[in-house]
Design an enzyme around this catalytic site. Structure first.
Site, mmCIF file in Angstrom:
data_model
loop_
_atom_site.group_PDB
_atom_site.id
_atom_site.type_symbol
_atom_site.label_atom_id
_atom_site.label_comp_id
_atom_site.label_asym_id
_atom_site.label_seq_id
_atom_site.Cartn_x
_atom_site.Cartn_y
_atom_site.Cartn_z
ATOM 1 N N LYS A 163 -37.165 60.304 -53.724
ATOM 2 C CA LYS A 163 -37.541 61.510 -54.470
ATOM 3 C C LYS A 163 -37.025 61.462 -55.901
ATOM 4 O O LYS A 163 -37.768 61.712 -56.859
ATOM 5 C CB LYS A 163 -36.986 62.743 -53.764
ATOM 6 C CG LYS A 163 -37.013 64.018 -54.614
ATOM 7 C CD LYS A 163 -36.250 65.138 -53.939
ATOM 8 C CE LYS A 163 -36.147 66.361 -54.820
ATOM 9 N NZ LYS A 163 -35.158 66.225 -55.908
ATOM 10 N N ASN A 164 -35.737 61.178 -56.082
ATOM 11 C CA ASN A 164 -35.153 61.234 -57.421
ATOM 12 C C ASN A 164 -35.731 60.164 -58.345
ATOM 13 O O ASN A 164 -35.833 60.380 -59.553
ATOM 14 C CB ASN A 164 -33.630 61.112 -57.329
ATOM 15 C CG ASN A 164 -32.997 62.333 -56.696
ATOM 16 O OD1 ASN A 164 -33.619 63.394 -56.612
ATOM 17 N ND2 ASN A 164 -31.760 62.214 -56.246
ATOM 18 N N ASP B 147 -32.593 73.344 -57.586
ATOM 19 C CA ASP B 147 -31.595 73.775 -56.608
ATOM 20 C C ASP B 147 -30.562 74.705 -57.233
ATOM 21 O O ASP B 147 -30.162 74.534 -58.381
ATOM 22 C CB ASP B 147 -30.863 72.553 -56.032
ATOM 23 C CG ASP B 147 -31.722 71.801 -55.040
ATOM 24 O OD1 ASP B 147 -32.533 72.447 -54.368
ATOM 25 O OD2 ASP B 147 -31.577 70.571 -54.955
ATOM 26 N N ASP C 248 -25.505 63.966 -53.468
ATOM 27 C CA ASP C 248 -26.584 64.424 -52.594
ATOM 28 C C ASP C 248 -26.295 64.176 -51.118
ATOM 29 O O ASP C 248 -27.006 64.714 -50.262
ATOM 30 C CB ASP C 248 -27.903 63.733 -52.969
ATOM 31 C CG ASP C 248 -28.557 64.372 -54.186
ATOM 32 O OD1 ASP C 248 -28.126 65.471 -54.579
ATOM 33 O OD2 ASP C 248 -29.493 63.768 -54.742
#
Length: 438
Positions: free
Chosen positions: A25-26, A124, A322
């Site tokens: 994702k990142n 977030d 994370d």
């Protein structure tokens, strides 16, 4: 997808089988932003089909780029004709605010068109995440910016970026990505010191080089960039998501499951496997796969002087923030105690109150530190109703629920969907009892 969706989780089942991590994702947010640096076609494969990626693709499409989703995990992007006025539209402002990765669209637009704007991004709720590193880096390269406090919009413009020496004031992954994407087309040489060097940044730098950029020092915190006049198209395959790999390791351990994680790119996982091994988890390395066999108990390794194990996050090559919440949940059923020190974000540990309600023995020392006293499987967690506060905490709560006795309800699963592709379907294939309700 309904943002108020809920997972109904029946815990206490052992899982088994193979699972393959999605694309990272990142990394995806950086790579997709970089496609705007050229008018030629860029092909990206192993792309995760998740909320944050799809939102960024929607923004890129809205800017006028041709976005062809050739299959669920591949995309062809041709950013030949860009509509810069779109960034001032209410639609763009609304959508860009919902994804923090939109900040990385600034450098490509500045480089090609001399101006860009960005609403203050969201993402977030894990603590203050400054934009200073991005703004000061771009300013050093010759970009002017101002902030409209009434509309919460940053506006940037430049007559032409010029290379310089930049000492990054913090080791920011997205900040380094933005500055790097600005430097590759800036006139002259740019030196970026104290740069982030995560595998995602390495992937971005290698992609830019394949497009014609001249970047040296990839993998280190000192990058040297010789500016070029144009970049071309390329093909790029993304890494497997190392956060998913860590999540599946923790899930297997706490549920006493037998899970094999396929194609993990072990050479890019850094200290992640070693950190879970410090919790006493047995890992078997089978080529580029990791098998986690079922264990009756896993015992925390203390420091050599007998001191309590401390796990803390740090910029790469340290342990990624994370995975702190995942490791914390995994420690709940370990034998022994662990101090978790979340240094980089001040709100990421607040989800432990849900774990305490489930029966975990956790002392929240302050916003940055929590001590987990392992239950050693003497008592199981119990199912409760809870809400997912962010992507990583949401999956941590899901892992806890799968190990618990009884049924749990996890609300606001939109947060989980932002970062994990079809996680309920994929875990059901391993034997998990998860139902999705809208």
């Amino acid at each position: 997808m309904n943002k108020n969706g809920t997972f109904i989780v029946e815990g206490g089942h052992r899982l088994s089988g193979e699972i393959t991590p999605q694309g990272a994702k990142n990394e995806a947010l950086q790579i997709l932003s970089a496609t705007l640096l050229t008018e030629e076609t860029v092909v990206v494969t192993n792309l995760p089909d998740i909320e944050d990626v799809n939102k960024l693709l929607s923004l890129i499409r809205g800017l006028g780029a041709e976005v062809d989703r050739t299959d669920r995990h591949s995309v062809r992007i041709t950013a030949k004709n860009i509509d810069l006025d779109y960034v001032l539209s209410a639609e763009y402002v609304r959508d860009a605010q919902r994804i923090r990765g939109s900040v990385m669209l600034i450098a490509p637009l500045l480089n090609r068109y001399g101006r860009a704007s960005l609403p203050k991004p969201g993402g977030d709720k894990i603590g203050r995440r400054r934009l200073d590193t991005h703004l000061l880096g771009l300013q050093a390269l010759g970009a002017d910016f101002n902030y409209d406090s009434e509309r919460n919009i940053y506006a940037f413009e430049t007559d032409g970026l010029k290379g310089t020496f930049i000492h990054m004031e913090e080791i920011s992954v997205t900040g380094t990505a933005n500055v790097l994407m600005a430097a590759v087309l800036a006139e002259g040489e740019t030196t970026i010191y104290n740069a982030a060097c995560e595998p995602y940044l390495q992937q971005l730098a290698q992609m830019l080089n394949s497009m014609g950029a001249k970047i040296e020092g990839i993998g280190s915190n000192l990058l040297k960039v010789q500016g070029v006049t144009r970049l071309g198209g390329c093909e790029h395959r993304m890494l497997p998501d190392m956060i998913e790999v860590g999540s599946f390791i923790g899930l297997a351990a706490i549920t006493q499951s037998d899970i094999t994680i396929k194609d993990v790119r072990l050479d890019k996982l850094g200290v992640i496997p070693r950190t879970f091994e410090k919790l006493g988890i047995e890992l078997e390395y089978l080529g580029d796969d990791i098998r986690i066999p079922p264990q009756d108990n896993y015992e925390v390794q203390n420091f050599l002087d007998g001191g309590i194990l401390t796990i803390y996050d740090a910029p790469w090559p340290g342990f990624t923030p994370d995975l702190m919440s995942i490791a914390l949940v995994t420690a709940i059923q370990a034998r022994g105690s662990v101090l978790f020190h979340q240094k980089m974000f001040e709100s990421r540990l607040f989800f432990v109150d849900k774990l305490i309600d489930m029966g975990a023995q956790i002392i929240l020392c302050d916003p940055h530190r929590a001590t987990v006293i392992g239950l050693d499987r003497r008592t199981p967690l119990r199912g409760i109703r809870m809400t997912s506060p962010d992507i990583r905490a949401g999956v941590s709560l899901l892992i806890a629920a799968l190990s618990a006795e009884g049924t749990s309800r996890i609300d606001n699963i939109y947060q989980i969907d932002r970062g994990y592709q079809n996680i309920d379907t994929r875990l059901r294939a391993l034997g998990a009892q998860i139902t999705r309700e809208d």
